[in-house]
Scaffold this active site. Structure first.
Site, PDB file in Angstrom:
ATOM      1  N   GLU A 109     -52.707  -6.259  34.253  1.00  0.00           N
ATOM      2  CA  GLU A 109     -53.956  -5.505  34.414  1.00  0.00           C
ATOM      3  C   GLU A 109     -55.115  -6.135  33.668  1.00  0.00           C
ATOM      4  O   GLU A 109     -56.241  -6.192  34.169  1.00  0.00           O
ATOM      5  CB  GLU A 109     -53.756  -4.072  33.905  1.00  0.00           C
ATOM      6  CG  GLU A 109     -54.997  -3.220  34.081  1.00  0.00           C
ATOM      7  CD  GLU A 109     -54.907  -1.906  33.320  1.00  0.00           C
ATOM      8  OE1 GLU A 109     -55.885  -1.150  33.390  1.00  0.00           O
ATOM      9  OE2 GLU A 109     -53.888  -1.658  32.665  1.00  0.00           O
ATOM     10  N   ASP A 110     -54.858  -6.616  32.433  1.00  0.00           N
ATOM     11  CA  ASP A 110     -55.960  -7.035  31.555  1.00  0.00           C
ATOM     12  C   ASP A 110     -56.034  -8.541  31.309  1.00  0.00           C
ATOM     13  O   ASP A 110     -56.632  -8.975  30.324  1.00  0.00           O
ATOM     14  CB  ASP A 110     -55.836  -6.308  30.206  1.00  0.00           C
ATOM     15  CG  ASP A 110     -56.043  -4.807  30.350  1.00  0.00           C
ATOM     16  OD1 ASP A 110     -56.866  -4.430  31.185  1.00  0.00           O
ATOM     17  OD2 ASP A 110     -55.378  -4.037  29.647  1.00  0.00           O
TER      18      ASP A 110
END
Length: 759
Positions: A109-110
């Site tokens: 996600e990051d």
């Protein structure tokens, strides 16, 4: 020219990876990251289990590279967060794959890393765990409720495939709550509320009480900051006194257990702040009135010792009736086992005692995490699968629930409530949600039992279908082969999604045409109400755009959903209307919006809020109005307003003695009328005279009670002539209701006069 073989190329990649990580660790943040990693390794070693240390180290380096240069709101390196999540998982004694997935849960996600990167480096099992935990990408849902509902749908679906997904998710949420102080106030409230609504109850459902209690207390701190610190301060002031009290009890129990030859570990457990706060709210009490702030926990080696210690405690201290619970013979669905009893201690102060074995204690702390064992190939064992039956029920229910508002509301009510244990006539235990009815019980046994149900016996007695089941009830379902199936009213009586889902399935299958017709009728009424025509909005492209996220393929599907109350006609029309507006030219869109604003304004003006007194003064708004006590006017009475000096308008009945004397003062009389809206309540006084006798007063009050009218006051006396004189004050809505009461009282034997007071 130098050419590299695949083998040499891999070695070069590994060397570059090593150098990158080494350079990072040379930075200022490197010491902090390494210290956190070493703390994780020490915790894993203390568990005494076998771990793949090479894979754990590889995950650490991978996370460091993925989150290089990223900072958290606290200013610390981002990688500290996944390391802390992995540490919480290590405290639960989770396996290598779960700990590694905890370290990698934010990489997809990051960072620039993808699912394929994780799959290539760590294998399918870990990649799927990371993917299961990864939050949804930004999806253009129409509102926040839909975003939250879709997040939860994905989470529960991932849980059904591998329960470790939610264990990682809970560890992630716990660390985020521990560091919530670095977020803006608005964000703190939002995250804390979601935690209290969803994640803490979910931890409870999975039996992970250690996480549940901390999530609740942290949420309490941010949602009710003043109450949290006030309560913490008050408890701290009396902590020493309470600790001495509980120490003496623990010493006494330990000595007696030793005399019986039982090896027991005893500790005192203060109740968590949130549970104390909720108890104070439920019981409307101050802290000084809550006595059982502490519990003692006795941990022994065998189940036999548990019951022996229970007998010992009941000999030492008087048990409180109805406060003993045996969760050993009847475990909770989340596998929790323990004996609970509340007893009266020295000085008459009650306290709770929990008795369990060491294995039960471990399960009480980490719940489902203690039973995560998997067979080869990653499949859950049969025992664990049975314990997660509630999750399968939830997933079945999700398929039927397309409305996000309904999904969220029912999720909070249905999934996260307390349980009630009831028995079949053969002695089998069924665990249902607190507040469940015999209908819920019938569908918990089998769909056919529920569909053919015509009645129920509870403890040998026929009870109504909305009877609220209690712990220990023995329930027998009465069925008939000629039953016509469930009634639509049952949907209002059931408390579990399982029963609601099965009833809806029956209606969907057996009465499809009837429900389509009902849905079409409701839809067309709503269209008319919103000033639209079917020609305007029932176009294939508009329908497809409005319901692309739902399983409605045509209008019959939509009518069926409306007929089954799966979606309201108002929401269905609003969605279509929104898509229809997008097809219009900009000028027409603007014109339509303006028309809607005018309609809304007009509607608000018509829906003037009801005045407190229920009286409108003609020609004047926001005027101070009070009902005169001398004549107590109620709707149905002819009324007149009198302008007082400094106290607004006083409203009297037109036949009131006081107003009759002021009829000449026309300048101070004003026209008033009763508000023709929702009925308010008013007090009226009645004077009753009757020949006195035994039970006279009782009969009159029973007449009033049977009519459903509140009796607010009564004053009675008997004269020398044996005449009973009663002044009654009743709360009614209008003169029609008052007249009915007067007629009923008049029919009571020996009543010879009844009048309405007019002082």
């Amino acid at each position: 020219m130098l050419t590299l073989t695949a083998k040499h190329h891999l070695k070069v990649q590994k060397f570059i990876l090593f150098c990158t990580v080494w350079l990072m660790l040379m930075k200022n943040d490197g010491d902090l990251m390494l210290e956190e990693y070493n703390r994780l390794i020490e915790k894993l070693k203390s568990n005494g289990k076998e771990y793949n240390w090479g894979l754990i180290e590889k995950a650490y380096k991978f996370a460091c590279i993925a989150h290089e240069g990223q900072k958290r709101s606290s200013g610390e390196p981002f990688v500290i967060h996944p390391l802390q999540v992995a540490y919480i998982l290590a405290e639960m004694e989770m396996d290598t794959a779960t700990v590694v997935a905890g370290m990698l849960h934010d990489t997809v996600e990051d960072s620039s890393f993808t699912y394929e990167n994780t799959l290539k480096n760590f294998g399918e099992e870990i990649a799927n765990l990371v993917d299961g935990v990864t939050k949804l990408a930004k999806i253009p849902y129409t509102n926040k409720q839909e975003i939250q509902a879709e997040n939860l749908r994905k989470m529960f679906l991932a849980m059904s495939k591998d329960i470790r997904v939610i264990i990682i998710k809970l560890a992630d949420r716990l660390h985020n709550m521990r560091t919530l102080k670095y977020k803006p106030r608005e964000k703190q409230i939002e995250i804390a509320q979601e935690t209290l609504d969803i994640y803490a109850p979910l931890a409870h459902r999975l039996g992970i009480y250690k996480v549940k209690w901390e999530l609740e207390d942290l949420s309490f701190r941010y949602l009710h900051e003043k109450e949290y610190y006030d309560l913490a301060e008050k408890i701290a002031k009396k902590r020493k006194e309470r600790e001495e009290y509980i120490e003496n009890i623990m010493k006494t129990v330990a000595e007696k257990a030793m005399e019986m030859g039982i090896e027991a570990h005893i500790d005192g457990r203060p109740k968590h702040l949130y549970s104390i706060y909720m108890k104070m709210k439920r019981q409307h009490k101050e802290l000084d009135q809550i006595y059982d702030l502490f519990a003692i926990r006795v941990i022994v080696n065998t189940v036999k010792d548990c019951y022996a210690v229970l007998g010992l405690v009941h000999e030492l201290y008087k048990p409180m009736p109805g406060r003993f619970k045996d969760y050993i013979s009847m475990p909770k669905p989340n596998m929790y086992q323990s004996l609970h009893t509340t007893v009266i201690g020295p000085e008459g102060i009650p306290f709770e005692v929990q008795i369990r074995t060491w294995e039960m204690h471990r399960i009480a702390e980490v719940g489902i995490a203690a039973h995560w064992k998997y067979k080869e190939g990653g499949r859950q064992n049969d025992d664990l699968s049975e314990k997660l039956a509630w999750l399968r029920q939830l997933l079945d229910w999700q398929k039927e629930t397309t409305d996000p508002d309904e999904f969220m509301e029912n999720l909070k009510i249905d999934l996260f409530t307390d349980e009630v244990f009831v028995f079949t006539p053969k002695g089998d235990v069924k665990c249902l949600k607190a507040g469940s009815t015999p209908i819920d019980f019938a569908y918990a046994i089998h769909s056919d039992i529920g569909n053919r149900m015509i009645g129920a016996k509870v403890n040998g007695r026929i009870e109504s279908l909305d009877y609220e089941l209690k712990n220990g009830d023995i329930v027998e379902i009465i069925t008939s082969a000629t039953s016509k199936g469930p009634s639509r009213d049952w949907l209002k009586k059931v408390k579990t999604s399982q029963a609601r889902n099965k009833i809806n399935q029956w209606f969907k299958k057996e009465k499809r045409d009837e429900n389509i017709a009902r849905g079409r009728e409701l839809f067309e009424k709503e269209l008319k109400k919103q000033g639209l025509s079917s020609q305007q909005i029932l176009k294939p492209e508009i329908f497809a755009a409005a319901f692309k996220k739902y399983n409605y393929h045509d209008m019959d599907d939509l009518y069926l959903a409306i007929g089954l109350d799966a979606i309201s006609s108002g929401k269905a029309v609003s969605r279509l209307k929104e898509e229809y507006r997008k097809t219009l030219p900009p000028e027409e869109q603007k014109q339509l919006l303006e028309e809607e604003k005018k309609k809304e304004l007009s509607k608000k003006q018509k829906e003037r809020p009801a005045p407190e007194t229920g009286v409108i003064v003609k020609g004047i708004e926001n005027c101070l109005v009070r009902l005169s006590r001398c004549c107590n006017p109620v709707p149905g009475d002819e009324i007149v307003g009198y302008i007082t000096r400094g106290r607004g308008v006083s409203v009297h009945r037109k036949d009131c003695i006081n107003i009759q004397s002021n009829l000449n003062d026309n300048e101070r009389l004003i026209e008033v009328e009763w508000y023709k809206g929702k009925a308010a309540s008013y007090q009226a006084e009645l004077a009753v005279k009757a020949h006195d006798r035994t039970h006279l007063l009782l009969e009159i009050t029973n007449v009033i009670s049977d009519a459903g009218v509140p009796l607010k006051a009564i004053n009675a006396r008997t004269t020398k002539d044996n005449v009973a004189v009663m002044n009654l004050t009743v709360e009614i809505t209008d003169t029609e209701q008052l007249e009915k009461i007067i007629n009923r009282i008049r029919r009571v034997p020996d009543v010879f006069e009844i009048t309405r007071n007019n002082k």
